[in-house]
Design an enzyme around this catalytic site. Structure first.
Site, PDB file in Angstrom:
ATOM      1  N   CYS A 157       4.181   3.443  -6.967  1.00 54.36           N
ATOM      2  CA  CYS A 157       3.061   2.344  -6.630  1.00 54.36           C
ATOM      3  C   CYS A 157       1.744   2.798  -6.513  1.00 54.36           C
ATOM      4  O   CYS A 157       0.670   2.371  -6.823  1.00 54.36           O
ATOM      5  CB  CYS A 157       3.330   1.929  -5.190  1.00 54.36           C
ATOM      6  SG  CYS A 157       3.703   3.182  -3.876  1.00 54.36           S
ATOM      7  N   HIS A 252      -3.021   0.508  -1.109  1.00 52.72           N
ATOM      8  CA  HIS A 252      -3.241   2.042  -1.576  1.00 52.72           C
ATOM      9  C   HIS A 252      -4.688   2.010  -2.027  1.00 52.72           C
ATOM     10  O   HIS A 252      -4.922   1.314  -2.885  1.00 52.72           O
ATOM     11  CB  HIS A 252      -2.173   2.492  -2.576  1.00 52.72           C
ATOM     12  CG  HIS A 252      -0.774   2.625  -2.163  1.00 52.72           C
ATOM     13  ND1 HIS A 252      -0.724   2.521  -0.559  1.00 52.72           N
ATOM     14  CD2 HIS A 252       0.199   2.927  -2.765  1.00 52.72           C
ATOM     15  CE1 HIS A 252       0.685   3.116  -0.481  1.00 52.72           C
ATOM     16  NE2 HIS A 252       1.251   3.308  -1.711  1.00 52.72           N
TER      17      HIS A 252
END
Length: 366
Positions: A157, A252
């Site tokens: 990810c 993120h």
């Protein structure tokens, strides 16, 4: 259009739950099969997740009353679904073996797991970047003697926070030699229950096991080429990464400094870089895939953006949001990038991979 019946392996876990939530109203796919560990097998799905459904919406009605199967019993999926999404939470060796068992049984596997990311004939897909890697599937099937089954995976990810803007520059003729990346990764990336709250509140954890190796290496496979039935890694960019966990729920962030592999007079200026990013579009947009963002890269000009809480839902959580583009006193440029780790970086990214596979005809004979 008649929907394709799909299954979710690891359906009771956090990523599995997200798959089920995102697929609830999908125009192409319908969840008809759920499987998990033996301790959940035999229960109605709603009962198996009764105390640990964490998505924030109700369990989709069409899935709530499905009986959970044992994911280890591959034959139980036959006739109940055409392909499966893998959100398995087991050892890497166990996941690799089980995913291969499904493929051998004629059931394609679209995986979130890392077990097969480095298998040389398994494509590791970011559809905007390396849809050409689908060409390796025929060699994968021939190698294993599989007829209809195959495996395709998504990358870590954290990479999806900045790989699209890097690729967009490379595609535009501005190759990248070196990068230094520092990630600030959300706690949801650790699953549930994840990092203990006492470790995260008022704190930053400057280490996430295995993340730095993935960040430094997976990009080279994604940027690689298919040769003789295998994916051959790219030689550049060389990446040095530091991966940290921060007290953010979703989203993120990455701080990136990069150096172009070009003479100084051939390097793009900031206006050209922004032009490349803003204009970037690729196969998912051309095919109008249901989960594809209209604008894969979104550039912000405020000096305090992107921010996870404000920007992670951009393009329904599927865009890379970039800000603070500026010169770098060590390399050439630096910027801050953000992506939604549980959408683009997890289940919705996996669904986009499946949409690409369908649009390219890989599910036609199932």
């Amino acid at each position: 259009m008649e929907k394709i019946q799909v299954g979710v392996l690891g359906a009771t876990g956090m990523v599995g739950q997200r798959y089920i939530a995102h697929l609830a109203d999908h125009p192409w796919f319908e969840v008809t099969y759920v499987a998990a560990s033996p301790r959940s097998a035999g229960k109605l799905y709603r009962d198996a997740v009764a105390e640990r459904w964490h998505i924030g919406t109700d369990i989709p009605a069409g899935v709530a009353d499905l009986v959970v199967a044992d994911a280890n019993e591959v034959k139980a999926a036959l006739g109940k679904c055409k392909f499966v999404f893998s959100a398995l939470e087991m050892s890497k060796d166990a996941i690799k073996a089980l995913e291969e068992s499904y493929a051998a049984a004629g059931i394609p596997v679209v995986s979130n797991a890392s077990a097969n990311r480095w298998t040389e004939d398994v494509p590791m897909l970011i559809p905007e970047i390396n849809s050409s890697h689908l060409a390796v599937i025929a060699a994968q099937q021939e190698h294993h003697g599989w007829n209809r089954g195959f495996i395709a995976v998504k990358p870590n990810c954290s990479l999806q926070t900045y790989m699209m803007p890097v690729y967009a520059l490379i595609k535009a003729g501005y190759p990248v030699r070196r990068m230094v990346v520092t990630t600030l990764q959300a706690v949801s990336g650790a699953g549930y229950p994840g990092v203990p709250s006492f470790d995260m509140i008022d704190n930053i954890v400057p280490y996430i096991g295995g993340e730095e190796e993935k960040t430094e290496k997976e990009c080279l496979k994604i940027l690689g080429t298919v040769q003789d039935g295998k994916i051959v890694n790219a030689g550049e960019p060389v990446v040095s990464s530091t991966c940290t966990r921060v007290a953010v729920v979703d989203g993120h962030t990455a701080s990136v400094s990069l150096e172009f592999d070009l003479p100084d007079d051939k390097k793009p200026d900031l206006d050209e870089i922004e032009r490349v990013w803003t204009a970037f579009s690729s196969i998912p947009q051309e095919l109008n895939l249901p989960s594809a963002p209209v604008h894969p890269i979104v550039v912000r000009h405020e000096n305090n953006r992107p921010q996870p809480r404000r920007d992670r839902e951009t393009e329904k959580g599927m865009a890379c949001v970039i800000g603070r583009l500026r010169p770098c006193s060590v390399f050439d440029i630096k910027f801050v990038a953000l992506s939604h780790n549980t959408k683009r970086g997890a289940a919705l990214g996996g669904i986009l991979n499946a949409e690409l596979l369908k649009a390219k005809g890989f599910f036609d004979n199932l």
